[in-house]
Every structure is written in structure tokens, then in C-alpha cells.
Design a protein around this motif. Structure first.
Motif, short mmCIF file in Angstrom:
data_model
loop_
_atom_site.label_atom_id
_atom_site.label_comp_id
_atom_site.label_asym_id
_atom_site.label_seq_id
_atom_site.Cartn_x
_atom_site.Cartn_y
_atom_site.Cartn_z
N TYR A 139 7.11 -2.90 14.73
CA TYR A 139 6.13 -2.56 15.65
C TYR A 139 5.51 -3.69 16.51
CZ TYR A 139 5.90 2.23 13.76
OH TYR A 139 6.19 3.57 13.49
N PRO A 140 4.95 -3.50 17.64
CA PRO A 140 4.55 -4.79 18.48
C PRO A 140 3.15 -5.20 17.86
CG PRO A 140 4.22 -2.75 19.60
CD PRO A 140 4.96 -2.29 18.48
N ASP A 141 2.45 -4.51 16.97
CA ASP A 141 1.19 -4.81 16.56
C ASP A 141 0.79 -4.29 15.23
OD1 ASP A 141 -1.33 -6.19 16.32
OD2 ASP A 141 -2.00 -5.42 18.46
N ASP A 142 -0.22 -4.42 14.69
CA ASP A 142 -0.62 -3.81 13.38
C ASP A 142 -0.92 -2.36 13.66
OD1 ASP A 142 -0.34 -6.24 12.22
OD2 ASP A 142 -2.62 -6.45 11.81
N PHE A 143 -0.94 -1.70 12.65
CA PHE A 143 -1.05 -0.05 12.93
C PHE A 143 -1.82 0.52 11.89
CE2 PHE A 143 2.88 -1.38 10.85
CZ PHE A 143 2.96 -0.60 9.83
N ASP A 144 -2.45 1.67 12.16
CA ASP A 144 -3.08 2.59 10.87
C ASP A 144 -1.90 3.50 10.46
OD1 ASP A 144 -2.63 4.80 12.59
OD2 ASP A 144 -4.74 4.78 13.41
N ARG A 145 -2.67 4.22 9.12
CA ARG A 145 -1.76 5.18 8.55
C ARG A 145 -1.34 6.35 9.35
NH1 ARG A 145 -0.60 2.85 3.66
NH2 ARG A 145 -2.42 1.24 3.16
N ASP A 146 -1.65 6.57 10.71
CA ASP A 146 -1.06 7.39 11.57
C ASP A 146 0.01 6.89 12.47
OD1 ASP A 146 -2.64 9.60 10.44
OD2 ASP A 146 -4.32 9.04 11.78
N TYR A 147 0.29 5.60 12.23
CA TYR A 147 1.19 4.77 13.03
C TYR A 147 0.63 4.66 14.59
CZ TYR A 147 3.90 6.64 9.00
OH TYR A 147 4.28 7.06 7.97
N THR A 148 -0.74 4.65 14.52
CA THR A 148 -1.25 4.37 15.87
C THR A 148 -1.19 2.66 15.90
OG1 THR A 148 -2.61 6.27 15.98
CG2 THR A 148 -3.27 4.33 17.34
N VAL A 149 -0.54 2.08 16.91
CA VAL A 149 -0.35 0.72 17.11
C VAL A 149 -1.70 0.15 17.78
CG1 VAL A 149 0.95 -1.11 18.23
CG2 VAL A 149 2.22 0.96 17.36
N GLY A 150 -1.91 -1.09 17.28
CA GLY A 150 -3.14 -1.74 17.50
C GLY A 150 -4.39 -1.65 16.97
N GLU A 151 -4.28 -0.66 15.72
CA GLU A 151 -5.18 -0.48 15.04
C GLU A 151 -4.97 -1.31 13.61
OE1 GLU A 151 -8.04 1.16 15.47
OE2 GLU A 151 -7.28 1.97 17.55
N SER A 152 -5.82 -2.34 13.36
CA SER A 152 -5.49 -3.33 12.34
C SER A 152 -5.86 -2.84 10.91
CB SER A 152 -6.33 -4.75 12.65
OG SER A 152 -7.69 -4.39 12.60
N GLU A 153 -5.09 -1.87 10.68
CA GLU A 153 -5.46 -1.20 9.17
C GLU A 153 -4.38 -1.79 8.19
OE1 GLU A 153 -5.43 3.00 6.70
OE2 GLU A 153 -5.82 2.76 8.87
N VAL A 154 -2.98 -1.76 8.82
CA VAL A 154 -2.01 -2.53 7.96
C VAL A 154 -1.06 -3.12 8.84
CG1 VAL A 154 -1.94 -0.53 6.10
CG2 VAL A 154 -0.70 -0.07 8.29
N SER A 155 -0.40 -4.19 8.37
CA SER A 155 0.68 -4.85 8.95
C SER A 155 1.98 -4.44 8.67
CB SER A 155 0.51 -6.23 8.98
OG SER A 155 0.33 -6.90 7.52
N GLY A 156 2.16 -3.87 7.45
CA GLY A 156 3.56 -3.35 6.88
C GLY A 156 3.50 -2.10 6.30
N LEU A 157 4.41 -1.49 5.98
CA LEU A 157 4.60 -0.30 5.54
C LEU A 157 6.01 0.14 4.92
CD1 LEU A 157 2.47 2.26 4.52
CD2 LEU A 157 3.06 3.20 6.41
N ALA A 158 5.91 0.41 3.42
CA ALA A 158 7.58 0.87 2.87
C ALA A 158 7.12 2.34 2.37
CB ALA A 158 7.68 -0.03 1.73
N HIS A 159 8.06 2.93 3.09
CA HIS A 159 8.32 4.44 2.68
C HIS A 159 9.18 4.66 1.50
CE1 HIS A 159 5.92 6.00 5.92
NE2 HIS A 159 6.74 5.33 6.85
N PRO A 160 8.59 5.75 0.54
CA PRO A 160 9.79 5.94 -0.76
C PRO A 160 11.06 6.48 -0.17
CG PRO A 160 8.12 7.58 -0.39
CD PRO A 160 7.71 6.41 0.47
#
Length: 292
Positions: A139-160
Motif C-alpha cells: 500500500y502507498p501509506d499506512d492504513f486503518d482496519r477498514d483498509y483506508t489508506v492514509g489513516e495511520s492506524e497500522v503499517s502492516g497486516l497479516a490475514h489468517p
């Protein structure tokens, strides 16, 4: 060899099953079915082997080696024979795993950093193939739990189910600062090693009984220590949230500040060094580095 064995096993299995069901006529039919299945299995498995051979037949680009030596402290600390293994595994990872840019211009350097993050973990395991990893998204930036880019909630995520999402700037930052115990790529790929039947529990797959118990006890102790005295820990306080995040945080620190982890958290260091088959603190000792 495995392809040949699988093919032969299918032939024998078909022959035996047919004979058990219908005697001699069934044996003939079973032999035919088994032969067809065996040929299919052999071709499928041999095709995968040929694909890996082709990937390894291409020399590791000198520019990639220069990028890794400049950008990645862990690659620099590796002994020469381990670097060769690292380069081999990077080629296989890039040949076999799908890396997709989402609003990101995906170039060879970026793909190389993704592969290096994963291979760091699996380097001590010959022929490991990251089968549980399905795709890596950048992704081009950090994102939130709804995958909205630009929201600095998470910088990475691993799905099961095996998808890893990484923020491009956070990934670059991970390589630019090698001694801050933060590396989003290592953290998220560590979660993939924790996936067991689409479930995370904070215990890496493959730990044997005694080592698993040692890990669980040490992790619980260090999580409580993080909650009470975070400044005395080599681990980020985020690891105190739950065992799943503690695993990611501990693995980051193990590869980023190994000497500090070895001194402050010897039980954790012992389990991770045994599990990964690597001793990064000793490699730093060998090149004359001291804990900062």
C-alpha cells in the motif's frame, strides 16, 4: 526424486486397490487408473521442481547484492555461506510468490525488500517454501482496519488466510533504521508463521513440546514485564497487548537488536535462535559490534 516416488506410489496404489475390489480384472483397471494418476502427479511435481531450478539458474544480480549490503544490516552481518543461501532463497521467493502494488509502482528494489524480509525468517530452514503465504500487497501509506489508506492506524497486516499487507513507506523505514527493533516486514511475516488452520495463537508452528512450553512461559513473563517496566525491555510495548503481537515484536527485536535481546531476555533469545536456526547476536560479536 519426490516426483518419481509420488508417481510410482500412485501406480502401486491403483493396482492394489483394484485387486482388492475386483480381483485380477480390477487389478488391471486399477493399474491403468494409477498409471494415469501417477503420470499426472509426476508432471505436476516435476514442473514445480523445474521452475525452482530455472529460478536458481539465473545468477543473483550484482545490483541486488549492492542494495542489500547498503540497505539491510542483517544481510551484512551474515557469514559468507549464509549470504549465498540468502541470495538463493530470495530468488526462489521472488519466482514463486505474488507481490502486488496497490497504488504503488512496484519495482525490483521494492520486491527485493519484501523478499528479504521473509527470507530473513526462513533462512535457517532448507527448502522452506512459504506455502501458507498467498500474496503480499504493498500500500502507498499506512492504513486503518477498514483498509483506508492514509489513516495511520497500522503499517502492516497479516490475514489468517495468508495475505500480507505492507505500507511501502513503513517498509522502507524499517530498512533505514536497523537498530530500533522495528521492522514491519519481519513482524508481519512472523504472524504468517503463527497461522495454524486460519488461527493465530502467538506460538510459531513447528515448536516441539519442550520448546513450545519454554516459549509460552517466557512470553508470559516478558509480557507482564512489559506492562510493568516497559523501559527496561528490548521489546516494543505493543507486544504487551496479547501473545500474537508479542511474537511479532519479539521476532523484530531478535533480528534488529539481537545482542540486546540476548542480554536482557535470554530465554526468548534461546527459543528464537533454536527455532530459526540462526544466531544473529553471535554474528554481531564476530564482526566486532557491541550492544549500543
Amino acid at each position: 526424486r519426490f516426483a518419481r516416488i509420488a508417481g510410482a506410489t500412485a501406480v502401486v496404489g491403483g493396482l492394489t486397490l483394484g485387486a482388492l475390489i475386483s480381483g485380477l480384472p480390477g487389478a488391471g483397471a486399477g493399474l491403468l487408473v494409477g498409471a494415469l494418476l501417477g503420470v499426472g502427479l509426476h508432471r505436476m511435481l516435476d514442473r514445480g521442481t523445474a521452475h525452482r531450478r530455472a529460478a536458481l539458474a539465473t545468477p543473483f544480480p550484482e545490483r541486488w547484492r549492492e542494495v542489500l549490503l547498503k540497505a539491510y544490516d542483517h544481510f551484512e552481518r551474515l557469514p559468507d555461506d549464509w549470504r549465498l543461501r540468502f541470495e538463493r532463497d530470495v530468488r526462489l521467493f521472488l519466482a514463486e510468490k505474488r507481490i502486488t502494488g496497490v497504488g504503488v509502482d512496484l519495482d525490483d528494489d521494492l520486491r527485493l525488500l519484501v523478499a528479504a524480509s521473509a527470507v530473513t525468517l526462513s533462512l535457517g530452514w532448507p527448502d522452506y517454501e512459504w506455502e501458507q503465504l498467498t500474496e503480499v500487497l504493498l500500500y502507498p501509506d499506512d492504513f486503518d482496519r477498514d483498509y483506508t489508506v492514509g489513516e495511520s492506524e497500522v503499517s502492516g497486516l497479516a490475514h489468517p488466510w495468508g495475505t500480507v499487507i505492507l505500507s511501502e513507506p513503513s517498509l522502507f523505514q524499517s530498512f533505514e533504521h536497523p537498530d530500533d527493533a522495528y521492522h514491519v516486514g519481519i513482524h508481519e511475516f512472523a504472524h504468517i508463521l503463527d497461522v495454524d488452520h486460519t488461527h493465530f495463537d502467538g506460538v510459531p508452528i513447528g515448536l516441539d513440546g519442550a520448546l513450545e512450553r519454554e516459549w509460552t512461559e517466557a512470553a508470559e513473563k516478558e509480557m507482564e514485564r512489559l506492562r510493568r517496566h516497559p523501559r527496561g525491555s528490548a521489546f516494543d510495548s505493543y507486544g504487551a497487548h496479547d501473545p500474537v503481537e508479542f511474537l511479532g515484536v519479539a521476532v523484530e527485536a531478535f533480528f534488529e537488536v539481537p545482542q540486546m535481546v540476548r542480554r536482557r531476555h535470554p530465554e526468548i533469545y534461546h527459543v528464537l535462535s533454536t527455532y530459526f536456526g540462526q544466531d544473529p547476536a553471535a554474528w554481531d560479536d564476530a564482526r566486532g559490534l557491541h550492544e549500543g
